[in-house]
Design a protein around this motif. Structure first.
Motif, PDB file in Angstrom:
ATOM      1  N   UNK A  54     -16.268  22.987  92.569  1.00 18.73           N
ATOM      2  CA  UNK A  54     -15.473  22.708  93.762  1.00 18.73           C
ATOM      3  C   UNK A  54     -14.729  21.393  93.538  1.00 18.73           C
ATOM      4  N   UNK A  55     -13.524  21.299  94.070  1.00 15.07           N
ATOM      5  CA  UNK A  55     -12.755  20.059  93.985  1.00 15.07           C
ATOM      6  C   UNK A  55     -12.665  19.442  95.375  1.00 15.07           C
ATOM      7  N   UNK A  56     -12.931  18.149  95.438  1.00 17.84           N
ATOM      8  CA  UNK A  56     -12.840  17.381  96.679  1.00 17.84           C
ATOM      9  C   UNK A  56     -11.602  16.496  96.567  1.00 17.84           C
ATOM     10  N   UNK A  57     -10.722  16.573  97.568  1.00 20.14           N
ATOM     11  CA  UNK A  57      -9.486  15.793  97.563  1.00 20.14           C
ATOM     12  C   UNK A  57      -9.556  14.687  98.609  1.00 20.14           C
ATOM     13  N   UNK A  58      -9.086  13.491  98.218  1.00 14.36           N
ATOM     14  CA  UNK A  58      -9.039  12.361  99.140  1.00 14.36           C
ATOM     15  C   UNK A  58      -7.635  11.777  99.154  1.00 14.36           C
ATOM     16  N   UNK A  59      -7.060  11.625 100.339  1.00 14.78           N
ATOM     17  CA  UNK A  59      -5.746  11.033 100.514  1.00 14.78           C
ATOM     18  C   UNK A  59      -5.901   9.521 100.598  1.00 14.78           C
ATOM     19  N   UNK A  60      -5.025   8.801  99.907  1.00 14.75           N
ATOM     20  CA  UNK A  60      -5.058   7.338  99.949  1.00 14.75           C
ATOM     21  C   UNK A  60      -3.872   6.866 100.772  1.00 14.75           C
ATOM     22  N   UNK A  61      -4.159   6.181 101.870  1.00 12.65           N
ATOM     23  CA  UNK A  61      -3.108   5.636 102.727  1.00 12.65           C
ATOM     24  C   UNK A  61      -2.908   4.172 102.372  1.00 12.65           C
TER      25      UNK A  61
END
Length: 80
Positions: A54-61
């Protein structure tokens, strides 16, 4: 703490490798990170590795509001 619980009734998800950077093709700034997780059956740390990934994605603001959030806020103000 801030540690994510990735346990399930039958096993657990374990992070593997290094987080991959996600960048825009038009801009240089870093948009986010992708973490790869592998499912292990059983209880940690003696679980057996499976083929499930599984791939976990995190957005960087970076101090700016994301474009999609701005669009949603503007459209809700117009409709109100």
């Amino acid at each position: 703490g801030n540690r994510t619980n990735r346990a399930t009734d039958t096993g657990y998800w374990k992070a593997t490798g290094v987080d991959k950077q996600i960048v825009s093709s038009r801009r240089k700034p870093l948009l986010g990170l992708r973490k790869t997780l592998v499912f292990h059956k059983g209880k940690s740390p003696h679980g057996s590795r499976t083929d499930w990934i599984m791939h976990e994605y995190r957005l960087i603001l970076t101090g700016k509001t994301a474009c999609c959030s701005q669009q949603t806020a503007k459209s809700s103000q117009v409709n109100s």
